[in-house]
Design a protein around this motif. Structure first.
Motif, mmCIF file in Angstrom:
data_model
loop_
_atom_site.group_PDB
_atom_site.id
_atom_site.type_symbol
_atom_site.label_atom_id
_atom_site.label_comp_id
_atom_site.label_asym_id
_atom_site.label_seq_id
_atom_site.Cartn_x
_atom_site.Cartn_y
_atom_site.Cartn_z
ATOM 1 N N VAL A 23 0.949 -1.435 0.154
ATOM 2 C CA VAL A 23 -0.245 -0.602 -0.723
ATOM 3 C C VAL A 23 0.778 1.339 -0.395
ATOM 4 O O VAL A 23 1.772 1.573 0.335
ATOM 5 C CB VAL A 23 -1.069 0.204 1.455
ATOM 6 C CG1 VAL A 23 -1.700 1.252 1.077
ATOM 7 C CG2 VAL A 23 -1.772 -1.588 1.393
ATOM 8 N N TYR A 50 -0.292 5.588 -11.000
ATOM 9 C CA TYR A 50 -1.678 5.025 -9.719
ATOM 10 C C TYR A 50 -0.455 4.978 -8.367
ATOM 11 O O TYR A 50 0.240 4.387 -7.911
ATOM 12 C CB TYR A 50 -2.411 3.925 -10.743
ATOM 13 C CG TYR A 50 -2.650 4.515 -11.535
ATOM 14 C CD1 TYR A 50 -4.047 5.333 -11.875
ATOM 15 C CD2 TYR A 50 -2.324 4.145 -12.981
ATOM 16 C CE1 TYR A 50 -4.872 5.708 -13.059
ATOM 17 C CE2 TYR A 50 -3.054 4.412 -14.339
ATOM 18 C CZ TYR A 50 -4.176 5.029 -14.194
ATOM 19 O OH TYR A 50 -5.024 5.094 -15.389
ATOM 20 N N LYS A 53 -3.907 1.093 -3.291
ATOM 21 C CA LYS A 53 -4.403 1.786 -2.732
ATOM 22 C C LYS A 53 -4.828 0.526 -1.467
ATOM 23 O O LYS A 53 -4.721 0.620 -0.057
ATOM 24 C CB LYS A 53 -6.284 2.258 -2.626
ATOM 25 C CG LYS A 53 -7.158 2.947 -1.248
ATOM 26 C CD LYS A 53 -8.779 3.425 -1.984
ATOM 27 C CE LYS A 53 -8.982 4.113 -1.278
ATOM 28 N NZ LYS A 53 -10.458 4.268 -1.917
ATOM 29 N N THR A 54 -5.451 -0.409 -2.132
ATOM 30 C CA THR A 54 -5.109 -1.661 -0.736
ATOM 31 C C THR A 54 -5.035 -3.335 -1.673
ATOM 32 O O THR A 54 -5.469 -3.069 -2.631
ATOM 33 C CB THR A 54 -6.953 -1.932 -0.473
ATOM 34 O OG1 THR A 54 -7.861 -1.812 -1.562
ATOM 35 C CG2 THR A 54 -7.252 -1.003 0.198
ATOM 36 N N GLU A 62 -6.196 -2.719 -5.856
ATOM 37 C CA GLU A 62 -7.038 -1.434 -5.847
ATOM 38 C C GLU A 62 -5.618 -0.252 -6.134
ATOM 39 O O GLU A 62 -5.724 -0.295 -5.327
ATOM 40 C CB GLU A 62 -8.525 -1.436 -4.928
ATOM 41 C CG GLU A 62 -9.221 -2.766 -5.311
ATOM 42 C CD GLU A 62 -10.207 -2.404 -4.499
ATOM 43 O OE1 GLU A 62 -10.747 -1.442 -3.329
ATOM 44 O OE2 GLU A 62 -11.034 -3.406 -4.176
ATOM 45 N N GLU A 64 -5.908 3.769 -6.746
ATOM 46 C CA GLU A 64 -6.246 5.221 -6.793
ATOM 47 C C GLU A 64 -5.536 6.514 -7.802
ATOM 48 O O GLU A 64 -4.211 5.795 -8.189
ATOM 49 C CB GLU A 64 -6.735 5.751 -5.598
ATOM 50 C CG GLU A 64 -6.212 5.568 -4.966
ATOM 51 C CD GLU A 64 -6.274 6.585 -3.853
ATOM 52 O OE1 GLU A 64 -5.537 7.360 -2.872
ATOM 53 O OE2 GLU A 64 -7.605 6.828 -3.139
ATOM 54 N N GLY A 68 -6.612 11.116 -6.321
ATOM 55 C CA GLY A 68 -6.802 10.821 -5.205
ATOM 56 C C GLY A 68 -8.609 9.874 -5.270
ATOM 57 O O GLY A 68 -9.813 9.353 -4.704
ATOM 58 N N GLN A 70 -10.808 6.841 -7.049
ATOM 59 C CA GLN A 70 -10.677 5.560 -7.220
ATOM 60 C C GLN A 70 -10.902 4.704 -8.276
ATOM 61 O O GLN A 70 -11.860 5.016 -9.047
ATOM 62 C CB GLN A 70 -11.258 4.984 -6.595
ATOM 63 C CG GLN A 70 -11.831 3.271 -6.010
ATOM 64 C CD GLN A 70 -11.156 2.927 -5.080
ATOM 65 O OE1 GLN A 70 -11.213 3.225 -4.310
ATOM 66 N NE2 GLN A 70 -10.605 1.311 -5.404
#
Length: 85
Positions: A23, A50, A53-54, A62, A64, A68, A70
């Motif tokens: 992350v 990019y 994020k997770t 994933e 973002e 910010g 997604q």
């Protein structure tokens, strides 16, 4: 025969590259997998950067944008490349 198989496995696994994203890492995505047409001869096949994020699974992330926003789907690590600033 078992020793031979073990030696072959060690030889093969030397060249296998693991995918490890955490992350906060910056990554690039492949253009073709993001739904764009195939890049031209002189265009880069990567787009981004990019932010991860997770981590959804062992090789799924994933993303973002740096603004910010997604991304609408998760990405497999084979379609990502680490971006170094």
């Amino acid at each position: 025969m078992a020793r031979y198989k073990d030696k072959m496995a060690v030889h093969y696994n030397k060249r296998v590259r693991g995918w490890k994203f955490l992350v906060g890492h910056l990554v690039l995505t492949t253009r073709q997998e993001s739904g764009h047409k195939k890049p031209g001869k002189l265009e880069s096949p990567w787009e981004g950067p990019y932010l991860v994020k997770t981590i959804v699974g062992p090789v799924t992330c994933e993303l973002e944008t740096l603004d910010g926003r997604q991304e609408p789907r998760s990405w497999n690590a084979c379609h990502l490349k680490r971006y170094y600033v």
